[in-house]
Motif scaffolding. Structure first.
Motif, PDB file in Angstrom:
ATOM      1  N   GLY A 134       0.971  -1.251   0.058  1.00  0.00           N
ATOM      2  CA  GLY A 134      -0.047   0.011   0.077  1.00  0.00           C
ATOM      3  C   GLY A 134       0.841   1.240  -0.103  1.00  0.00           C
ATOM      4  O   GLY A 134       0.180   2.294  -0.266  1.00  0.00           O
ATOM      5  N   GLY A 135       2.184   1.127   0.313  1.00  0.00           N
ATOM      6  CA  GLY A 135       3.105   2.300   0.221  1.00  0.00           C
ATOM      7  C   GLY A 135       3.393   2.919  -1.123  1.00  0.00           C
ATOM      8  O   GLY A 135       2.960   2.233  -2.163  1.00  0.00           O
ATOM      9  N   SER A 136       4.267   3.748  -1.091  1.00  0.00           N
ATOM     10  CA  SER A 136       4.867   4.479  -2.384  1.00  0.00           C
ATOM     11  C   SER A 136       6.542   4.418  -2.277  1.00  0.00           C
ATOM     12  O   SER A 136       6.781   4.716  -1.289  1.00  0.00           O
ATOM     13  CB  SER A 136       4.359   5.806  -2.370  1.00  0.00           C
ATOM     14  N   LEU A 137       7.153   4.671  -3.442  1.00  0.00           N
ATOM     15  CA  LEU A 137       8.186   4.871  -3.659  1.00  0.00           C
ATOM     16  C   LEU A 137       8.496   5.591  -4.946  1.00  0.00           C
ATOM     17  O   LEU A 137       7.690   5.481  -5.758  1.00  0.00           O
ATOM     18  CB  LEU A 137       9.333   3.404  -4.016  1.00  0.00           C
ATOM     19  N   ARG A 138       9.552   6.519  -5.142  1.00  0.00           N
ATOM     20  CA  ARG A 138       9.761   6.989  -6.299  1.00  0.00           C
ATOM     21  C   ARG A 138      11.242   6.574  -6.697  1.00  0.00           C
ATOM     22  O   ARG A 138      12.226   7.074  -5.820  1.00  0.00           O
ATOM     23  CB  ARG A 138       9.712   8.575  -6.057  1.00  0.00           C
ATOM     24  N   LEU A 139      11.141   6.069  -7.981  1.00  0.00           N
ATOM     25  CA  LEU A 139      12.453   5.614  -8.502  1.00  0.00           C
ATOM     26  C   LEU A 139      13.011   6.798  -9.225  1.00  0.00           C
ATOM     27  O   LEU A 139      12.237   7.313 -10.015  1.00  0.00           O
ATOM     28  CB  LEU A 139      12.426   4.213  -9.039  1.00  0.00           C
ATOM     29  N   SER A 140      14.429   6.809  -9.180  1.00  0.00           N
ATOM     30  CA  SER A 140      15.057   7.796 -10.073  1.00  0.00           C
ATOM     31  C   SER A 140      16.011   7.227 -10.588  1.00  0.00           C
ATOM     32  O   SER A 140      16.785   6.397 -10.546  1.00  0.00           O
ATOM     33  CB  SER A 140      15.626   9.031  -9.003  1.00  0.00           C
ATOM     34  N   CYS A 141      16.277   7.845 -12.013  1.00  0.00           N
ATOM     35  CA  CYS A 141      17.213   7.405 -12.984  1.00  0.00           C
ATOM     36  C   CYS A 141      18.250   8.701 -13.699  1.00  0.00           C
ATOM     37  O   CYS A 141      17.377   9.730 -14.181  1.00  0.00           O
ATOM     38  CB  CYS A 141      16.644   6.673 -14.147  1.00  0.00           C
ATOM     39  N   ALA A 142      19.308   8.706 -13.118  1.00  0.00           N
ATOM     40  CA  ALA A 142      20.304   9.721 -13.746  1.00  0.00           C
ATOM     41  C   ALA A 142      20.678   9.580 -14.989  1.00  0.00           C
ATOM     42  O   ALA A 142      21.294   8.273 -15.337  1.00  0.00           O
ATOM     43  CB  ALA A 142      21.163  10.095 -12.785  1.00  0.00           C
ATOM     44  N   VAL A 143      20.555  10.286 -16.160  1.00  0.00           N
ATOM     45  CA  VAL A 143      21.047  10.121 -17.431  1.00  0.00           C
ATOM     46  C   VAL A 143      22.371  10.886 -17.591  1.00  0.00           C
ATOM     47  O   VAL A 143      22.252  12.156 -17.595  1.00  0.00           O
ATOM     48  CB  VAL A 143      19.951  10.353 -18.344  1.00  0.00           C
TER      49      VAL A 143
END
Length: 125
Positions: A15-24
């Motif tokens: 039920g939780g959340s995460l934000r994934l990041s991708c550095a280009v």
């Protein structure tokens, strides 16, 4: 060459959340789309979401991701994001960021040329 580095994975309750990041980094003048894939233990890598980054910013999602996950980008920061909401244990996997040249579609791993090292997402029940 394009270099991709993911971050933002971790352990979260269902039920939780995460934000994934991708550095280009690197030369992206031949990059037409960015995507996110995931791979769970013992399973094949599967498509999660993709976004074209040229004239039309169209997006595509895996059916189970629609309404829960959102792909986005910040061109100025050279970042691509994957917002994961309403996570379930079935979302547990290593998540990979990928970059693609010009292709007819962007939903298969073979469409993408460059890959990051992945970030682990674990969802507990």
């Amino acid at each position: 060459q394009v270099s991709l580095v993911e971050s933002g994975g971790g352990l979260v309750q269902a039920g939780g959340s995460l934000r994934l990041s991708c550095a280009v980094a690197g030369r992206t003048d031949s990059t037409y789309a960015m995507g996110w894939f995931r791979q769970a233990p013992g399973k094949e890598r599967e498509f999660v979401a993709s976004m074209t980054i040229r004239t039309h910013w169209s997006t595509a999602y895996k059916d189970s991701a629609k309404g829960r996950f959102t792909i986005s980008r910040d061109s100025a920061k050279r970042m691509v994001y994957l917002q994961l909401d309403r996570l379930s244990p079935e979302d547990t996997a290593v998540y990979y960021c990928a970059a693609a040249g010009s292709r007819p579609s962007y939903i298969n791993a073979v469409d993408f040329d460059y890959w990051g090292q992945g970030t682990q997402v674990t969802v507990s029940s």
